[in-house]
Design a protein around this motif. Structure first.
Motif, PDB file in Angstrom:
ATOM      1  N   LYS A 117       0.856  -1.189   0.000  1.00  0.00           N
ATOM      2  CA  LYS A 117       0.000   0.000   0.000  1.00  0.00           C
ATOM      3  C   LYS A 117       0.893   1.241   0.000  1.00  0.00           C
ATOM      4  O   LYS A 117       1.772   1.365   0.850  1.00  0.00           O
ATOM      5  N   ASP A 119       1.264   5.638  -0.208  1.00  0.00           N
ATOM      6  CA  ASP A 119       0.498   6.853   0.070  1.00  0.00           C
ATOM      7  C   ASP A 119       0.882   8.006  -0.847  1.00  0.00           C
ATOM      8  O   ASP A 119       0.392   9.112  -0.705  1.00  0.00           O
ATOM      9  N   CYS A 120       1.764   7.731  -1.797  1.00  0.00           N
ATOM     10  CA  CYS A 120       2.305   8.806  -2.628  1.00  0.00           C
ATOM     11  C   CYS A 120       1.203   9.670  -3.251  1.00  0.00           C
ATOM     12  O   CYS A 120       1.344  10.886  -3.348  1.00  0.00           O
ATOM     13  N   THR A 122      -1.731  10.459  -2.245  1.00  0.00           N
ATOM     14  CA  THR A 122      -2.542  11.372  -1.436  1.00  0.00           C
ATOM     15  C   THR A 122      -2.068  12.807  -1.668  1.00  0.00           C
ATOM     16  O   THR A 122      -2.813  13.747  -1.445  1.00  0.00           O
TER      17      THR A 122
ATOM     18  N   GLU B 166      -8.703  15.143   3.017  1.00  0.00           N
ATOM     19  CA  GLU B 166      -8.135  14.590   1.800  1.00  0.00           C
ATOM     20  C   GLU B 166      -8.341  15.557   0.651  1.00  0.00           C
ATOM     21  O   GLU B 166      -9.390  16.185   0.550  1.00  0.00           O
TER      22      GLU B 166
END
Lengths: 136, 250
Positions: A117, A119-120, A122, B166
């Motif tokens: 997984k 997170d780049c 985001t 987000e």
């Protein structure tokens, strides 16, 4: 007496090795119905490193080079994340770029398969820069 | 911080303060001149060095009350769309209106990260995410930031913002996301290409020319010349941060 003990030990070793080899084969047997990742094809002549090396080490390259950009201001790094996206993002049937991290897309297929997984995306744009956002 | 850097900053400071004086003719220089200078100064593939120290000059006498061209250019450049929640929305530049209670004199000025030589945000950062580039630009390495927000508390200018939600639709040249702190980068992605920050460009396109970008260490450069002619006021000069953003009068 000693010799037989030695022999038994040797036999044990061989049995262990065989068992070990068999165990290594089990995942292959059990999970053979898990589809291998279908990696979307890339643009450009070739990757920034030989493909076998990229498959193994792409994340280390990127993590190394990002420091060069962020801390030293060098923009022409070889393993640029924006660069990966320029060559590896696919378009849909309407010609629009699809997020490179979406289901079935380049950065996602292998990672689903390998249970990785990241997170780049985001923070990082997951489609190539458009002309508009690049203009001064 | 090494001994030598201290003494270097010392001499820079002396130059700012001893050579105050009149003359604003330089402000009328064509914007083209500045761009040409920069193209030579910055390079794409060499590591940045302390040969340069990038800074801004804000001529408050030219900053127009009610104009927010610099703010909207910044928002556009970095995709700071905002959530319509002014309390928490990220702002990399704010327009601040000041009024002197005694004289009634009004002043409008842009306030952003002051790119301090001695940045309090860097001092308090527990991970090393807040750092000062060799060329003086103060940044957050978002890969290392853990979102603790000490830097936001330490900054005397409230220049930093935390991203609570987000985000989507980020610009390729300005990655941003939930859980980390961010602030004005002096448009580092442009500076590295020899261009001026978006706010400066917008101010000059609007014909106001209240913002000048340049190299504080380039003695012949436009910024240094302006600061030779004018007193470059540091906000919160009492803190002795030696800021890279200087104001004509506050």
């Amino acid at each position: 007496m000693r010799r037989t003990a030695g022999k038994r030990l040797a036999r044990g070793w061989i049995a262990g090795l065989l068992l070990g080899a068999a165990t290594l084969c089990i995942p292959g047997v059990l999970f053979s119905d898990v589809a291998k990742p279908q990696i979307p094809s890339a643009r450009g002549e070739q990757c920034v490193e030989p493909v076998e090396i990229m498959r193994r080490d792409h994340f280390d390259f990127m993590k190394h080079d990002r420091d060069t950009t962020v801390h030293e201001g060098v923009r022409s790094i070889k393993h640029s994340l924006a660069g990966c996206i320029d060559c590896h993002a696919s378009r849909d049937t309407g010609g629009q770029f699809i997020s490179i991290n979406a289901e079935g897309q380049f950065c996602q297929t292998c990672h689903t398969y390998a249970a990785v997984k990241i997170d780049c995306f985001t923070c990082h744009a997951a489609v190539p820069a458009t002309k508009v956002s690049q203009s001064p | 911080m090494s001994e030598s850097e201290y003494s270097k900053s010392g001499s820079l400071r002396r130059r700012f303060f001893t050579q105050a004086g009149g003359g604003v003719a330089l402000l009328a220089l064509a914007p083209g001149v500045r761009l040409a200078e920069l193209a030579i100064a910055a390079s794409d593939d060499e590591p940045v060095s302390d040969k340069h120290r990038w800074g801004l000059w804000v001529d408050t006498s030219r900053c127009v009350d009610g104009c927010d061209k610099c703010v909207s250019a910044c928002n556009e450049e970095h995709g700071l769309s905002g959530m319509d929640r002014p309390e928490t929305d990220a702002q990399w530049i704010r327009k601040v209106d000041l009024q002197d209670e005694v004289t009634g004199r009004e002043l409008s000025l842009p306030l952003m990260c002051q790119h301090c030589e001695e940045p309090p945000c860097v001092d308090v950062c527990p991970t090393g995410a807040s750092f000062r580039r060799e060329d003086g630009i103060v940044l957050v390495d978002k890969h290392i930031c853990i979102g603790c927000r000490y830097c936001m508390m330490a900054c005397p200018f409230h220049a930093r913002a935390f991203i609570h939600e987000e985000l989507s639709g980020q610009k390729t040249h300005s990655p941003r996301g939930k859980g980390v702190v961010e602030s004005c980068t002096l448009c580092v992605h442009r500076v590295d290409e020899g261009r001026t920050p978006a706010c400066v460009e917008a101010c000059s396109n609007a014909g106001n020319d209240a913002l000048v970008f340049g190299d504080l260490k380039d003695e012949e450069g436009r910024l240094a010349l302006i600061l030779d002619e004018n007193e470059g006021v540091e906000l919160r000069s009492d803190l002795e941060l030696n800021t890279a953003v200087r104001y004509s009068e506050v």
